[in-house]
Design a protein around this motif. Sequence first.
Motif, PDB file in Angstrom:
ATOM      1  N   ASP A 176       4.701  11.053   8.713  1.00 37.00           N
ATOM      2  CA  ASP A 176       5.369   9.882   9.182  1.00 37.00           C
ATOM      3  C   ASP A 176       4.242   8.851   9.685  1.00 37.00           C
ATOM      4  O   ASP A 176       4.778   7.368   9.809  1.00 37.00           O
ATOM      5  N   PHE A 177       3.042   8.900   9.697  1.00 41.17           N
ATOM      6  CA  PHE A 177       2.171   7.914  10.097  1.00 41.17           C
ATOM      7  C   PHE A 177       1.777   7.053   8.924  1.00 41.17           C
ATOM      8  O   PHE A 177       1.361   6.086   9.014  1.00 41.17           O
ATOM      9  N   PHE A 178       2.058   7.534   7.624  1.00 38.07           N
ATOM     10  CA  PHE A 178       1.707   6.786   6.377  1.00 38.07           C
ATOM     11  C   PHE A 178       3.244   6.453   5.904  1.00 38.07           C
ATOM     12  O   PHE A 178       4.053   7.308   5.353  1.00 38.07           O
ATOM     13  N   LEU A 179       3.519   4.793   5.809  1.00 40.76           N
ATOM     14  CA  LEU A 179       4.675   4.559   5.256  1.00 40.76           C
ATOM     15  C   LEU A 179       4.881   4.452   3.956  1.00 40.76           C
ATOM     16  O   LEU A 179       4.017   3.959   3.149  1.00 40.76           O
ATOM     17  N   PRO A 180       6.108   4.884   3.429  1.00 43.88           N
ATOM     18  CA  PRO A 180       6.370   4.385   1.987  1.00 43.88           C
ATOM     19  C   PRO A 180       6.469   2.778   1.825  1.00 43.88           C
ATOM     20  O   PRO A 180       6.732   2.128   2.651  1.00 43.88           O
ATOM     21  N   GLU A 209       1.633  -0.563   6.455  1.00 38.41           N
ATOM     22  CA  GLU A 209       1.404   0.869   6.040  1.00 38.41           C
ATOM     23  C   GLU A 209       1.551   1.950   7.088  1.00 38.41           C
ATOM     24  O   GLU A 209       1.513   3.103   6.794  1.00 38.41           O
ATOM     25  N   HIS A 210       1.666   1.547   8.289  1.00 39.61           N
ATOM     26  CA  HIS A 210       1.670   2.602   9.450  1.00 39.61           C
ATOM     27  C   HIS A 210       2.809   2.169  10.538  1.00 39.61           C
ATOM     28  O   HIS A 210       3.080   0.800  10.674  1.00 39.61           O
ATOM     29  N   PRO A 211       3.400   3.149  11.334  1.00 35.41           N
ATOM     30  CA  PRO A 211       4.374   2.609  12.271  1.00 35.41           C
ATOM     31  C   PRO A 211       4.030   2.421  13.554  1.00 35.41           C
ATOM     32  O   PRO A 211       4.570   2.560  14.357  1.00 35.41           O
ATOM     33  N   GLY A 221     -10.665   5.350  12.187  1.00 37.16           N
ATOM     34  CA  GLY A 221     -10.855   4.271  11.160  1.00 37.16           C
ATOM     35  C   GLY A 221     -10.631   4.814   9.883  1.00 37.16           C
ATOM     36  O   GLY A 221     -10.104   3.965   8.921  1.00 37.16           O
ATOM     37  N   ASN A 222     -11.149   5.992   9.581  1.00 39.64           N
ATOM     38  CA  ASN A 222     -10.856   6.574   8.249  1.00 39.64           C
ATOM     39  C   ASN A 222      -9.550   6.856   7.834  1.00 39.64           C
ATOM     40  O   ASN A 222      -8.908   6.400   6.723  1.00 39.64           O
ATOM     41  N   LEU A 223      -8.412   7.238   8.778  1.00 42.17           N
ATOM     42  CA  LEU A 223      -6.893   6.987   8.594  1.00 42.17           C
ATOM     43  C   LEU A 223      -6.549   5.769   8.148  1.00 42.17           C
ATOM     44  O   LEU A 223      -5.679   5.650   7.436  1.00 42.17           O
ATOM     45  N   MET A 224      -7.271   4.712   8.964  1.00 42.02           N
ATOM     46  CA  MET A 224      -6.588   3.256   8.711  1.00 42.02           C
ATOM     47  C   MET A 224      -7.164   2.586   7.499  1.00 42.02           C
ATOM     48  O   MET A 224      -6.855   1.290   7.480  1.00 42.02           O
ATOM     49  N   GLN A 225      -7.995   3.130   6.804  1.00 42.67           N
ATOM     50  CA  GLN A 225      -8.668   2.604   5.746  1.00 42.67           C
ATOM     51  C   GLN A 225      -7.511   1.934   4.759  1.00 42.67           C
ATOM     52  O   GLN A 225      -6.536   2.393   4.512  1.00 42.67           O
ATOM     53  N   ARG A 226      -7.827   0.864   3.967  1.00 42.90           N
ATOM     54  CA  ARG A 226      -7.007   0.272   3.145  1.00 42.90           C
ATOM     55  C   ARG A 226      -7.274   0.742   1.767  1.00 42.90           C
ATOM     56  O   ARG A 226      -8.361   1.167   1.294  1.00 42.90           O
ATOM     57  N   THR A 237      -0.833  15.802  13.463  1.00 37.54           N
ATOM     58  CA  THR A 237      -0.422  14.938  14.163  1.00 37.54           C
ATOM     59  C   THR A 237      -1.275  14.052  14.452  1.00 37.54           C
ATOM     60  O   THR A 237      -2.778  14.286  15.159  1.00 37.54           O
ATOM     61  N   VAL A 238      -0.988  12.710  14.620  1.00 36.46           N
ATOM     62  CA  VAL A 238      -1.880  11.565  15.184  1.00 36.46           C
ATOM     63  C   VAL A 238      -1.230  11.154  16.409  1.00 36.46           C
ATOM     64  O   VAL A 238      -0.315  10.829  16.686  1.00 36.46           O
TER      65      VAL A 238
END
Length: 330
Positions: free
Chosen positions: A191-195, A203-205, A111-116, A176-177
């Motif tokens: 690569d997990f965080f998109l420009p 925001e993510h692939p 969840g921390n990685l996916m915070q907005r 790596t995620v």
Amino acid sequence: MNNFEYSRPETAEAAIAAVAGDAKARFLAGGTTLIDLMKCDVEAPTHLVDVSRLPGLDAIEVGPGGIRIGAAAKMTDVAEHPAVARDYPGMREALLLGASTQLRNMASIGGNLMQRTRCSYFRDPSYAQCNKRKPGSGCAAIDGVNRGHAILGTSELCIATYPGDFAVSLMALDATVHVQNGRATAFPIDDFFLPYGPSPHIEHPIGRDELIVAVEVPASAAARRSHYLKVRDRESYEFAACSAAVGLELEPDGRTVRDVRVALGGVASKPWRARQVEAALRGKTFDEPTIRRACELAVEGAKDWGHNGFKITLAPRVAARALMQVGGLE
């Protein structure tokens, strides 16, 4: 907050199936991000699928090649793990500085990685212009109050800052995620965080029915000599005005840089790897003038949006200070 259904599947496959069958379903772990967005009326899921107790999803596994952290592991448990303290001190510091004790006890790694973003225009639906919340509506922050916004990785569509700390340390350590949805998929952290590009709301692939199951961090000399420095407006719980995650390995002479890692937080649209700084330091003498010159490269391409220009000056100083601290020069 709207009414919603709640379920707690017993397997990852069942959880994924539950979300895939409902366009407004969301995974729930610690809830410290999602529930907050629901209170703001930014998220309105009809079904929360609890993955916090899925078997093995909270495991922390240590091996000779690195550490594998389950996505449901709590921030506190990871920070207090002996292997993290010993072999990944910068990651531990990022976890401890990333939230209050109460939040760390609840918040999950996935969840921390996916915070907005903490952009106030995103989190307040009374502002009509927000391309993250409503694609195509515009970006109120560009002409608004943008002191806390990004100077790197922005576009004319969005200048919101990624707010996290933990992912910045992962960026520096080449994590790596791992994601599951019928098949196992692995994404390098960069690569997990998109420009932002043309679709800042993506925001993510990964799809909403793809479940983060673990994060792997490789062992390295730079990880063992790592540090996370966070500069903020107040020392109590606050998001970074700028932060730096660094790792360092010196040659046997103790003076020459063999390996160096630098990632920035609080200044970009995603955790920002400062590869120009790293390239400028490898093979060079580790001294203050060399470090400061190299760290100026961290803000190449940065843009001042009106109120946040101070970050262009601040970011190289934070990166340099972090490197000097980890290298024993400060």
